[in-house]
Design an enzyme around this catalytic site. Structure first.
Site, PDB file in Angstrom:
ATOM      1  CG  ASP A 266      25.270  21.119   4.770  1.00 27.25           C
ATOM      2  OD1 ASP A 266      25.620  21.088   5.966  1.00 27.25           O
ATOM      3  OD2 ASP A 266      25.325  20.143   4.011  1.00 27.25           O
TER       4      ASP A 266
ATOM      5  CD  GLU B 253      29.168  14.228  12.042  1.00 26.79           C
ATOM      6  OE1 GLU B 253      28.474  13.922  12.996  1.00 26.79           O
ATOM      7  OE2 GLU B 253      28.943  15.215  11.313  1.00 26.79           O
TER       8      GLU B 253
END
Lengths: 267, 395
Positions: free
Chosen positions: A62, A51
């Site tokens: 995040d 990824e």
């Protein structure tokens, strides 16, 4: 249409009774050349899917580790275009399945149609757009499907059964279950009850289920691999990249850790 | 009726959030739609708006300003007289009552200028809720007084040192907190921004501004105003003033964005002048961004207007040509700030001073039998230090 590398990979894993290991890194952290070399090395040591995070200035899903990685990547001049160029370079040496992990704005700004065409042309196999739920995905999904690119969506502990069904329908390649409520980032141990949810998702969707968010050590990876089809590790790897920075042994050091994770998942 | 069921205003709005928030957003929407129609909820909301927040706020005829400008009559909708000093309390009372009914024991919020943070900390104290406010470090420096107020009110103020250390970074951090603590926590978003249902819900809690103003101007003037003016950061005070007048075709409306150091300088927050279609923090709207689709850095003398995107309904109203959007510079806003202080004895927030500054430009061009309503969205006590520093440099 060529067969998709992600789909082919999960078919092979199922055939051989193996679990998959998915490594996340932020593209361009600390620079795109390190990213290129890391991906090629990950392929060599048995990582099943990579990824690649496309850095974004406002990464609200995040945790702090990936936020800092995105800042470093942006500082090194990383753009979506340059990430695609890097994937193209990687394809000269490696056929490891690659998923772009991105926020929607850079993709939208690039132009959806252009993005899908260029992603395919560069050798990208799929995308996970963090802040693009199925409800807002109509055009994106249609274009990705047309080109045979995988569309991976997240499922979360808060997802209700009707959402599990909706997201299972929209997901191709595999379904990505976020193991806890929260942002990306390492944690000490897995929250309870994940195995049961993974089983439910697998039976409702009929698709492979990858589990990620918070998995930090080989032993946690092994635990998750006992019930999931694939294990995703991100921040723990990114943390090691952060520690090494541009040191000459960054590839060796980071790959050493990733090899341990692969071993834990494959045993 | 807009938004549609998915929260879209034409191409704008929607729900661009990580999956973890999709169910909580649906839960919030269902709760909101249910209590909106609930007489008990409405009664309680009305009670706190009048007895606690001090509504209705006056519509004040600014006579000396009108004479000075020599054109249309200028009225000021005095949201600065609300408890806590700005219109933000209208929304925080509504959302806190909702949070209580949803069984959430903890509330969080972002703040830029600190007005929304103070309004949230205030209702947390009032209703006995645990409260944490996220605020960019740069804004904490600019608005030290509001930081003290929030702490005095019993809230935790958490500095955000990521990115540009301003409002958008505080929103990201609040969203991260919400994703993590979503079962116990309600996120009181302070403007008509973010994912559905926020732009709709915050608008509905703020539309009382225009509802009152419409009635008040009809009582005073016997006719509708020719023009409404409000500053637009996220756009909650503007939509609050505009909404109940949207059906009145003869009423023109202007939203004033932060022109900063001028559009050509690149240092501003004028999304409609220089932004493009994009997605930031949950909704599609006009967004200031770079050539690579990264969010652009913004600048404004007023922290509350210093944001790279704008409420999606404003983008739609612009497309419909129902509202005109313009911008004034830091310097013009500071002139408005001084003028209103000097000749009306009202120190406006620097945000609201943008609306005042545009009134200064446009009122002289209008007829004397026309009326303007300027939304004085907040008071300027919080800004005197920043203003005095800048004005001292100019001397």
């Amino acid at each position: 249409m060529r067969s998709n590398r992600i789909t082919a990979k999960f078919e092979k894993l199922a055939r051989t009774g193996k679990k998959g290991f998915i490594a996340y890194i932020t593209a361009g952290d600390p620079d795109l050349e390190v990213t290129r070399r890391l991906v090629i090395e990950f392929d060599r040591i048995g990582v099943d899917v990579v990824e690649l995070g496309v850095p974004f200035s406002d990464p609200l899903a995040d945790g702090i580790v990936n936020q800092r990685a995105a800042e470093r990547a942006l500082k090194s001049g990383t753009t979506l275009q340059r990430v695609l160029d890097t994937v193209k370079q990687i394809r000269q040496d490696s056929q490891v399945p690659i998923i772009l992990f991105t926020y929607f704005n850079p993709v939208h700004h690039f132009g959806l149609e252009q993005f899908v065409a260029d992603a395919l042309e560069s050798g990208v196999d799929g995308a996970l757009v963090l802040d693009l739920p199925p409800e807002e995905s109509k055009d994106y999904k249609k274009l990705m499907d047309m080109k045979g690119l995988c569309t991976v969506y997240l499922l979360a502990p808060t997802s209700t059964d009707d959402r599990i069904d909706l997201i299972s329908r929209f997901s191709t390649g595999f379904v990505y279950y976020v193991s806890r409520e929260g942002v990306t980032g390492v944690q000490e141990k897995m929250v309870g009850g994940v195995a049961a949810v993974v089983e439910k998702i697998r039976s409702r969707s009929g698709k492979p289920v990858a589990v990620g968010f918070g998995i930090a050590t080989p032993s946690m990876a092994a635990e998750v691999a006992s019930y999931a089809d694939a294990v995703v590790v991100g921040s723990a790897i990114v943390q090691r990249i952060e520690e090494k920075g541009t040191a000459p042994d960054v590839i060796e050091s980071v790959s050493g850790f990733v090899a341990e994770l692969v071993k834990a998942v494959k045993r | 009726m807009l938004p549609d069921s998915g929260g879209h205003f034409g191409p704008y709005g929607g729900k661009y959030v990580p999956e973890t928030l999709m169910s909580p957003l649906r839960e919030l929407e269902e709760a909101y739609l249910k209590y909106k129609e609930d007489p008990d909820f409405q009664r309680e909301l009305d009670y706190y708006l009048s007895e606690y927040a001090g509504r209705p706020t006056p519509l004040f005829y600014a006579e000396r300003m009108t004479q000075r400008l020599g054109g249309a009559k200028v009225y000021l909708k005095r949201e600065d007289l609300c408890h806590t000093g700005a219109h933000k309390i209208n929304n925080t009372i509504g959302q806190a009552l909702l949070a209580k009914r949803m069984g959430k024991s903890r509330i969080i919020a972002e703040t830029g200028a600190g007005q929304h943070g103070v309004a949230t900390a205030t209702v947390a104290a009032l209703f006995g809720l645990e409260c944490e406010i996220y605020m960019g470090e740069e804004d904490m420096r600019r608005q030290a007084l509001n930081v003290f107020r929030m702490r005095l009110l019993g809230s935790k103020v958490t500095p955000v040192s990521a990115g540009s250390m301003t409002l958008k970074d505080a929103i990201s951090e609040a969203m991260r907190d919400w994703v993590t603590n979503v079962r116990t926590t309600h996120y009181i978003l302070g403007s008509v921004l973010g994912a559905h249902p926020y732009p709709m819900m915050v608008r509905d809690f703020q539309k009382i501004i225009g509802a009152e103003a419409r009635q008040q101007i009809l009582e005073k003037e016997g006719k509708l105003p020719a023009l409404l003016i409000a500053c637009v950061g996220g756009g909650s005070n503007a939509i609050g003033l505009f909404y109940e007048f949207l059906k009145d075709k003869e009423v023109a409306m202007i939203g004033v964005e932060a022109g900063g150091l001028g559009i050509e300088s690149g240092k501003h927050a004028a999304r409609f002048a220089a932004g493009e279609l994009g997605v930031l923090q949950g909704c599609m709207s006009f967004v200031l961004q770079t050539d690579d689709g990264q969010i652009g850095l913004t600048h404004s003398v007023s922290a509350g207007l210093d944001y790279a995107s704008v409420g999606p309904e404003h983008s739609h109203l612009r497309d419909m040509k129902r509202v005109e959007y313009t911008n004034v510079t830091d310097e013009e806003a500071l002139e408005g700030f001084q003028l209103l202080s000097n000749i009306e004895g009202i120190i406006p927030a620097l945000e609201s001073a943008h609306a005042v500054a545009h009134a200064v430009k446009i009122a002289p061009k209008m007829k004397q039998d026309e009326n303007i309503i300027v939304n004085l969205s907040g008071r300027g006590d919080k800004d005197v230090q920043v203003a005095s520093e800048i004005l001292a440099k100019k001397r």
